[in-house]
Design a protein around this motif. Structure first.
Motif, short mmCIF file in Angstrom:
data_model
loop_
_atom_site.label_atom_id
_atom_site.label_comp_id
_atom_site.label_asym_id
_atom_site.label_seq_id
_atom_site.Cartn_x
_atom_site.Cartn_y
_atom_site.Cartn_z
N THR A 11 0.82 -1.21 0.00
CA THR A 11 0.00 0.00 0.00
C THR A 11 0.86 1.25 0.00
OG1 THR A 11 -1.71 -1.20 1.21
CG2 THR A 11 -1.86 1.19 1.19
N ALA A 12 2.01 1.19 0.67
CA ALA A 12 2.89 2.36 0.73
C ALA A 12 3.46 2.73 -0.63
CB ALA A 12 4.02 2.10 1.72
N PHE A 13 3.40 1.78 -1.60
CA PHE A 13 3.97 2.05 -2.93
C PHE A 13 2.89 2.14 -4.01
CE2 PHE A 13 7.47 0.12 -0.58
CZ PHE A 13 8.52 0.96 -0.91
N LEU A 14 1.65 2.38 -3.61
CA LEU A 14 0.60 2.52 -4.63
C LEU A 14 0.78 3.76 -5.50
CD1 LEU A 14 -2.70 1.45 -2.79
CD2 LEU A 14 -1.49 0.26 -4.62
N TRP A 15 1.58 4.72 -5.01
CA TRP A 15 1.81 5.93 -5.81
C TRP A 15 2.71 5.65 -7.02
CZ3 TRP A 15 6.83 7.39 -6.52
CH2 TRP A 15 7.77 6.85 -5.64
N VAL A 16 3.46 4.53 -6.97
CA VAL A 16 4.41 4.25 -8.06
C VAL A 16 3.70 4.04 -9.40
CG1 VAL A 16 6.18 2.66 -8.88
CG2 VAL A 16 6.16 3.36 -6.49
N PRO A 17 2.67 3.16 -9.48
CA PRO A 17 2.00 3.03 -10.79
C PRO A 17 1.32 4.31 -11.24
CG PRO A 17 0.83 1.80 -9.09
CD PRO A 17 2.14 2.20 -8.50
N LEU A 18 0.83 5.11 -10.30
CA LEU A 18 0.23 6.39 -10.69
C LEU A 18 1.29 7.33 -11.28
CD1 LEU A 18 -2.16 6.96 -7.65
CD2 LEU A 18 -2.71 6.03 -9.90
N ALA A 19 2.48 7.34 -10.66
CA ALA A 19 3.55 8.16 -11.19
C ALA A 19 4.00 7.68 -12.57
CB ALA A 19 4.73 8.17 -10.22
N ILE A 20 4.05 6.34 -12.74
CA ILE A 20 4.43 5.80 -14.04
C ILE A 20 3.40 6.17 -15.10
CG2 ILE A 20 4.76 3.65 -15.32
CD1 ILE A 20 5.96 2.44 -12.80
N ALA A 21 2.12 6.08 -14.74
CA ALA A 21 1.07 6.45 -15.70
C ALA A 21 1.15 7.93 -16.07
CB ALA A 21 -0.30 6.14 -15.09
N ALA A 22 1.43 8.80 -15.09
CA ALA A 22 1.56 10.23 -15.39
C ALA A 22 2.76 10.49 -16.28
CB ALA A 22 1.69 11.02 -14.08
N ALA A 23 3.89 9.81 -15.99
CA ALA A 23 5.07 9.98 -16.83
C ALA A 23 4.82 9.47 -18.25
CB ALA A 23 6.26 9.25 -16.21
N ALA A 24 4.11 8.33 -18.38
CA ALA A 24 3.80 7.80 -19.70
C ALA A 24 2.92 8.76 -20.49
CB ALA A 24 3.12 6.44 -19.57
N LEU A 25 1.98 9.42 -19.80
CA LEU A 25 1.12 10.38 -20.48
C LEU A 25 1.92 11.57 -20.99
CD1 LEU A 25 -1.73 11.27 -21.27
CD2 LEU A 25 -1.95 12.32 -19.02
N VAL A 26 2.86 12.05 -20.16
CA VAL A 26 3.70 13.18 -20.59
C VAL A 26 4.55 12.79 -21.79
CG1 VAL A 26 5.57 14.71 -19.89
CG2 VAL A 26 3.71 14.23 -18.31
N VAL A 27 5.13 11.58 -21.74
CA VAL A 27 5.96 11.11 -22.85
C VAL A 27 5.11 10.94 -24.11
CG1 VAL A 27 7.33 9.16 -23.67
CG2 VAL A 27 7.67 10.05 -21.37
N ARG A 28 3.87 10.50 -23.93
CA ARG A 28 2.99 10.27 -25.09
C ARG A 28 2.69 11.56 -25.83
NH1 ARG A 28 0.90 9.84 -29.06
NH2 ARG A 28 -0.81 8.52 -29.78
N VAL A 29 2.52 12.66 -25.10
CA VAL A 29 2.13 13.92 -25.75
C VAL A 29 3.33 14.80 -26.06
CG1 VAL A 29 -0.13 13.88 -24.64
CG2 VAL A 29 1.75 15.10 -23.54
N SER A 30 4.54 14.36 -25.72
CA SER A 30 5.74 15.16 -25.98
C SER A 30 6.65 14.38 -26.91
CB SER A 30 6.47 15.47 -24.67
OG SER A 30 7.70 16.11 -24.93
N PRO A 31 6.71 14.74 -28.18
CA PRO A 31 7.56 14.00 -29.12
C PRO A 31 9.03 14.02 -28.73
CG PRO A 31 6.00 15.40 -30.30
CD PRO A 31 5.91 15.77 -28.86
N ALA A 32 9.51 15.15 -28.18
CA ALA A 32 10.92 15.23 -27.81
C ALA A 32 11.26 14.22 -26.71
CB ALA A 32 11.26 16.64 -27.35
N LEU A 33 10.43 14.14 -25.69
CA LEU A 33 10.66 13.16 -24.63
C LEU A 33 10.49 11.74 -25.14
CD1 LEU A 33 8.91 14.78 -21.53
CD2 LEU A 33 11.36 14.48 -21.93
N ARG A 34 9.53 11.54 -26.03
CA ARG A 34 9.31 10.19 -26.58
C ARG A 34 10.54 9.73 -27.35
NH1 ARG A 34 4.66 11.09 -28.51
NH2 ARG A 34 5.06 11.35 -30.72
N ARG A 35 11.20 10.63 -28.06
CA ARG A 35 12.41 10.26 -28.79
C ARG A 35 13.51 9.84 -27.84
NH1 ARG A 35 13.58 15.62 -31.48
NH2 ARG A 35 15.39 14.60 -32.40
#
Length: 357
Positions: free
Chosen positions: A193-217
């Motif tokens: 339970t103490a690490f439930l924030w990890v998948p949320l952080a990964i999902a947020a980072a994936a969303l940022v990478v998805r909408v940013s071509p420079a980061l995706r590269r």
């Protein structure tokens, strides 16, 4: 006579319009870089214009009129730069997103060696060898895992935060001695339970990478490097077939590269010595492949093409295995978690029944 107020549109209609607007904005945000097909089409047009002696700016302008979204604007900017005297490489470098990185490298390399037509033809032929069904299968697997993992984490979080503490209180109220297995399970759930924030952080980072071509590269660069190494071997073969020096070809390709690590590898391959040994020392081929190059001195171009095809085949196999194994692996992990949770609940019920009997 007073006018009757117009009724508000139904809620379903407003939600439908909002969904269409959200989908349109998402496509606009995620399409700020040329797709693989659009990038290849730009290269094909520039090479064809050079072969036919037709100004590429005229063709790009005509194409821009029929294009929608960001690619049409990028084509107009590139055509304007070409009319002002810029080379195709300079126009591509000045208009981010017009073509993808490896295509930009191929165009710059072709202009440096004066072999734009053969280089572009070879680069696009390498693209044709890619299996599009593999990437579609991988994207479908990732989409499935995102949905299933989201539901799984929601249920698991509810069990850990609400249900398990309730079970602990019930055991204490009945003054039942908890077995070691249940204690270990509750302790594990508290740590998870103490690490439930990890998948949320990964999902947020994936969303940022998805909408940013420079980061995706940047993120996808290590995954794309095997394909770029195969493309480099093909480009060396083009230079070899045209009678160009391997050292000069490696140096020119290193100067055109945008991947810093691959740039350093190619610069090392441009040093003095046997070309096969230099490629092996740079990590571009294996020692066995270097021996094949050394043995086929007269037909090294064909050997380079064969090595590039073999490398693409190996990369495709690894990618296929990964895309087919990721779903069963994650499902097995989630199934194990559900099994342990069920065993903990059944153990809890058995202790209650045993304590009350």
């Amino acid at each position: 006579m007073s006018r009757m107020p117009k009724p508000n549109p139904p809620t379903a209609g407003r939600l439908g319009r909002f969904a269409r607007w959200l989908r349109r904005e998402w496509r606009r945000a995620s399409a700020t870089w040329a797709s693989r097909a659009e990038s290849a089409a730009v290269l094909r047009l520039v090479a064809a214009a050079g072969t036919a002696g037709v100004p590429a700016a005229t063709l790009l302008d005509a194409w821009a009129e029929d294009s929608r979204g960001g690619q049409g604007t990028r084509l107009e900017r590139a055509a304007r730069l070409l009319r002002q005297g810029a080379t195709a490489t300079e126009a591509v470098a000045a208009v981010p997103g017009l073509v993808q990185d490896d295509h930009a490298v191929a165009l710059a390399y072709g202009e440096r060696l004066g072999l734009v037509g053969p280089v572009v033809q070879t680069a696009l032929a390498g693209d044709d060898l890619l299996d599009p069904t593999i990437s579609r299968t991988f994207r479908a697997a990732v989409g499935y895992l995102i949905v299933v993992a989201g539901l799984f984490l929601t249920v698991a979080g509810f069990m850990a935060l609400r249900v398990n503490p309730l079970l602990e209180r019930i055991l204490d109220d009945f003054d039942v001695v908890r077995p070691a297995g249940i204690d270990r399970w509750f302790a594990l759930m508290h740590r998870v339970t103490a690490f439930l924030w990890v998948p949320l952080a990964i999902a947020a980072a994936a969303l940022v990478v998805r909408v940013s071509p420079a980061l995706r590269r940047v993120v996808l660069r290590p995954w794309n490097r095997p394909r770029q190494i195969a493309a480099a071997l093909d480009l060396f073969a083009v230079a070899e077939a045209a009678g160009q020096s391997p050292s000069q070809a490696a140096a020119a390709l290193a100067e055109c590269q945008r991947d810093p690590r691959l740039k350093a590898m190619l610069a090392r391959a441009a040093e003095s010595g046997s070309f096969g040994e230099r490629l092996a020392a740079a990590g571009l081929v294996t020692p066995g492949e270097a021996a094949d190059l050394t043995a086929a001195a007269a037909g090294s171009a064909a050997t380079l093409h064969r090595l590039a095809a073999d490398r693409r085949l190996r990369a495709r196999r690894r990618f296929t295995v990964a895309s087919e194994a990721i779903v069963p692996a994650v499902v097995m992990v989630m199934g194990l978690f559900v099994l342990l949770q069920a065993l903990a609940v059944f153990s809890f019920l058995m202790e209650i029944i045993h304590g009350q009997s």
